[in-house]
Write a protein that holds these residues in place. Structure first.
Motif, PDB file in Angstrom:
ATOM      1  N   GLY A  70       0.787  -1.226   0.000  1.00 21.92           N
ATOM      2  CA  GLY A  70       0.000   0.000   0.000  1.00 21.92           C
ATOM      3  C   GLY A  70       0.815   1.269   0.000  1.00 21.92           C
ATOM      4  O   GLY A  70       0.257   2.370  -0.082  1.00 21.92           O
ATOM      5  N   SER A  71       2.136   1.180   0.077  1.00 17.49           N
ATOM      6  CA  SER A  71       2.985   2.375   0.055  1.00 17.49           C
ATOM      7  C   SER A  71       3.483   2.628  -1.361  1.00 17.49           C
ATOM      8  O   SER A  71       3.577   1.712  -2.182  1.00 17.49           O
ATOM      9  CB  SER A  71       4.170   2.203   1.009  1.00 17.49           C
ATOM     10  OG  SER A  71       5.000   1.140   0.587  1.00 17.49           O
ATOM     11  N   HIS A  72       3.793   3.873  -1.632  1.00 18.45           N
ATOM     12  CA  HIS A  72       4.269   4.288  -2.955  1.00 18.45           C
ATOM     13  C   HIS A  72       5.754   4.610  -2.841  1.00 18.45           C
ATOM     14  O   HIS A  72       6.163   5.483  -2.073  1.00 18.45           O
ATOM     15  CB  HIS A  72       3.487   5.503  -3.442  1.00 18.45           C
ATOM     16  CG  HIS A  72       2.016   5.247  -3.555  1.00 18.45           C
ATOM     17  ND1 HIS A  72       1.425   4.818  -4.716  1.00 18.45           N
ATOM     18  CD2 HIS A  72       1.025   5.340  -2.638  1.00 18.45           C
ATOM     19  CE1 HIS A  72       0.126   4.670  -4.529  1.00 18.45           C
ATOM     20  NE2 HIS A  72      -0.144   4.978  -3.272  1.00 18.45           N
ATOM     21  N   PHE A  73       6.560   3.910  -3.649  1.00 13.98           N
ATOM     22  CA  PHE A  73       8.007   4.043  -3.532  1.00 13.98           C
ATOM     23  C   PHE A  73       8.627   4.068  -4.921  1.00 13.98           C
ATOM     24  O   PHE A  73       8.316   3.234  -5.772  1.00 13.98           O
ATOM     25  CB  PHE A  73       8.577   2.870  -2.732  1.00 13.98           C
ATOM     26  CG  PHE A  73      10.079   2.829  -2.702  1.00 13.98           C
ATOM     27  CD1 PHE A  73      10.796   3.720  -1.933  1.00 13.98           C
ATOM     28  CD2 PHE A  73      10.775   1.897  -3.468  1.00 13.98           C
ATOM     29  CE1 PHE A  73      12.183   3.677  -1.910  1.00 13.98           C
ATOM     30  CE2 PHE A  73      12.152   1.852  -3.447  1.00 13.98           C
ATOM     31  CZ  PHE A  73      12.863   2.754  -2.661  1.00 13.98           C
ATOM     32  N   ALA A  74       9.490   5.034  -5.166  1.00 11.68           N
ATOM     33  CA  ALA A  74      10.208   5.142  -6.442  1.00 11.68           C
ATOM     34  C   ALA A  74      11.695   5.274  -6.164  1.00 11.68           C
ATOM     35  O   ALA A  74      12.101   5.798  -5.119  1.00 11.68           O
ATOM     36  CB  ALA A  74       9.715   6.336  -7.249  1.00 11.68           C
TER      37      ALA A  74
END
Length: 321
Positions: free
Chosen positions: A265-269
């Motif tokens: 559910g986390s957004h990581f780039a």
């Protein structure tokens, strides 16, 4: 530039440098951290490493992003001078021996087997002031002797009453009511049909008309608007979002690319290997530059200068030619 973007005292003023100005103008990030980090990294490299430090692989790769690579205009060409767009090049042995960029008021022209940068703005103009590419050019003896560049909210206009006279005149606000308007990623304040103030929107912002009401444009968050907290791929780099506002930016060097991930559910780039991910150990081409691969990772780079390009043969290591 840092002081122009941020409140007074928020950032130390970077040393004036043509290389730094190019980076800032291109990225125009509105965060002090990026401005100071780039200033420090590029100043060390440009000054010949006076502090004894060696620029990191990432720093050298980011500098490579600024280079304009024009190929080899002398390939299979006889020795001598020739024009390549607005650049005067000296060819010797099929290579570029030297190059000179013509001034904006000049044009590179061939003549009798040679070439030269020659007057363009004033070559057929009487003495006085004339317009050339939104600049007011002062001509004397068919030569450019001075010029004034009009700001983006003005344009050069020839005087209809006075001969050989031109000036920068209002363009953005000449038909607008008092208020704030969008123009070229700036907020322009108009008063009395004239521009009285301009504000440059940051890297992660866009100018939105009527954002604060009628005729009241403003720079508003664009990259992180409506996004959950996390990091995202934008502008060939990674943007950090918190509270729907951009709080950080990191540009990927040319040998990496930004990849987006979702974890629980986390957004990581993150910037991840691109040049060597499927390459054997050794030197290879990545665009116009050379990269040294080891264990599917870039461990070194060699930046090909302008007018040279990276070539890689079957079984032969890459080289700048």
């Amino acid at each position: 530039l840092a002081q122009a973007i941020l409140p007074p005292g928020a950032c130390p003023h970077p040393r004036q440098s043509s290389l730094i100005v190019v980076v800032f103008d291109t990225m125009m990030a509105d965060r002090c951290l990026l401005l100071v980090a780039l200033a420090a990294a590029l100043a060390r490299a440009e000054e010949g490493l006076v502090d004894g430090a060696t620029p990191s692989l990432r720093e050298r790769a980011l500098m490579a992003d600024l280079e304009e690579h024009l190929g080899n205009p002398c390939k299979r060409k006889p020795d001598g001078q020739r024009c390549y767009n607005d650049v005067l090049v000296e060819c010797a042995g099929g290579r570029v021996a030297s190059n000179q960029t013509c001034a904006w008021f000049e044009d590179c022209k061939h003549s009798f087997g040679s070439a030269a940068c020659v007057e363009d703005a004033c070559d057929r103009k009487a003495d006085g002031f004339h317009c050339k590419d939104d600049r007011v050019v002062e001509c004397s003896g068919l030569k450019t002797v001075n010029f004034t560049e009009c700001p983006f909210y003005q344009e050069c206009e020839r005087d209809r009453l006075q001969l050989n006279m031109a000036s920068c005149v209002e363009d953005v606000c000449e038909r607008k009511a008092d208020g704030m308007y969008c123009e070229d990623d700036h907020v322009v304040e108009c008063r009395g049909l004239r521009t009285v103030n301009v504000t440059k929107c940051g890297l992660s912002e866009e100018c939105k008309k009527n954002a604060l009401g009628r005729n009241a444009a403003a720079c508003v968050e664009d990259d992180c608007r409506y996004k959950p907290d996390g990091s995202y791929c934008k502008h060939d780099g990674v943007v950090e979002c918190s509270g729907q506002v951009s709080v950080g930016f990191s540009k990927c060097p040319f040998y990496q690319e930004c990849e987006q991930h979702w974890q629980a559910g986390s957004h990581f780039a993150a910037c991840q290997e691109d040049a060597c991910e499927d390459k054997a150990d050794g030197w290879h081409c990545k665009g116009d530059h050379m990269v040294q691969c080891s264990g599917l990772v870039t461990v070194d780079v060699q930046l090909c200068p302008s007018f040279r390009e990276c070539e890689e043969g079957f079984g032969a290591p890459a080289e700048c030619v």
